[in-house]
Design an enzyme around this catalytic site. Structure first.
Site: not given
Length: 343
Positions: A102, A232
């Site tokens: 990320h 997630d």
């Protein structure tokens, strides 16, 4: 002697290559009828030498610390700032995850952060953009203490991820060990004999499908840590905007229970694999709670989040203080009008 030092230096980064302290040569005794006094300067030099010896001693690997029962506290580095990496290391974090999934950086930027962390004697874990052999090969050649592989959803996927981290015949990692940083550019003769045992392999379980298979994933040989991914997981369960939803929390607790129970049973079956449990702190589930529930590795913060919080607090403090200053200036004007100040 060299073999014993190499065995003690159970670290996947090249920080274990720092020279170990050498024994001082014996000198003949000095004959004197007067008692010897230790000067302050000599004491200071001795203390400095002791500190230097501690600094030059091998850094324990993350694997060895987990095996010793330590609970490790880490930070995620998304900024790819070597300065922030160094500060995190000096602050006392047990490990720092350089996040290539990320964060904006790649291999080149990660290398600068690894050098800063190695200099400050703190193990670095690289989180890969995806669990594939190409990324694993390039990352391992940098010499991190471990790899974090995202979105592992089955024992087959976990076994494949482990194979990316091992040389043939046990895996598929490409061999360039004579020239890469991980082996000190070929200067470390012990690298091949220990690299696979030292490197911490962390599989992220962050979907509903992965949670359903978590006990089988944790049992795969070579998987050292199962890392829960609450954000997630909440998204995969349909609660993207509500990571603290009770159904998400229940799924996490069930996954935690399976991994921790397997760890407890490992003593009875030492030849079976039972991964340690890792996790991310959340606003609804702080790092202290994860520690109390038995997590072995806890990532408590992200560098960008820490800076954002500090920046917002700093601006707010200044804005609030400026109002008080304005009021004080008004009072001074009133006092001047009342004749308390000379012209």
């Amino acid at each position: 002697m060299a073999a014993s030092i190499a065995a003690a230096a159970a670290a996947a980064s090249i920080s274990h290559l720092l020279p170990a302290p050498k024994p001082k040569p014996r000198t003949p005794p000095r004959l004197s009828l007067l008692p010897r006094r230790r000067s302050r300067a000599a004491g200071a030099i001795s203390a400095s030498a002791s500190a230097a010896s501690d600094f030059l001693a091998p850094v324990p690997s993350l694997k060895s610390r987990l095996a010793a029962g330590d609970t490790l506290y880490g930070l995620f580095l998304l900024s790819f700032s070597p300065t922030l990496a160094e500060i995190a290391a000096l602050a006392g974090y047990d490990y720092v995850v350089v996040d290539m999934e990320h964060g904006p950086g790649g291999i080149t930027e990660a290398l600068a952060c690894l050098r800063a962390l190695d200099a400050a004697r703190t193990p670095a874990v690289l989180r890969l953009p995806e669990a594939c052999p190409v990324w694993a090969k390039k990352a391992l050649d940098l010499g991190p203490a471990g790899l974090m592989l995202p979105a592992v959803e089955s024992p087959a996927a976990a076994a494949e991820a482990v194979s990316h981290c091992r040389y043939p015949p046990r895996g598929v990692r490409g061999a360039a060990y004579p020239i890469v940083r991980a082996s000190a550019y070929g200067l470390d003769d012990s690298y091949l004999s220990r690299c696979e045992d030292d490197t911490l392999i962390i599989c992220q379980v962050e979907t509903a499908a992965g949670v359903a298979e978590i006990d089988a994933i944790a049992a795969v040989e070579g998987v050292d840590v199962v890392q829960m991914g609450p954000l997630d997981l909440s998204a995969s369960m349909g609660y993207l905007w509500d990571p603290g939803n009770r159904k998400v929390r229940a799924a996490l607790r069930e996954a935690e229970r399976k991994v921790l129970e397997a760890r407890k049973k490992k003593d009875a079956a030492p030849k079976t694999n039972a991964a340690y449990l890792g996790g991310f702190a959340m606003p609804n589930d702080p790092a202290e709670q994860l520690k109390h529930r038995g997590y072995h590795m806890v990532a408590g913060a992200v560098d960008i989040g820490l800076f954002r919080k500090a920046a917002l607090e700093d601006v707010k403090r200044f804005k609030d203080a400026s109002m008080e200053i304005g009021e004080a200036e008004g009072e001074e004007e009133d006092e001047k009008e009342d004749g308390y100040w000379s012209e």
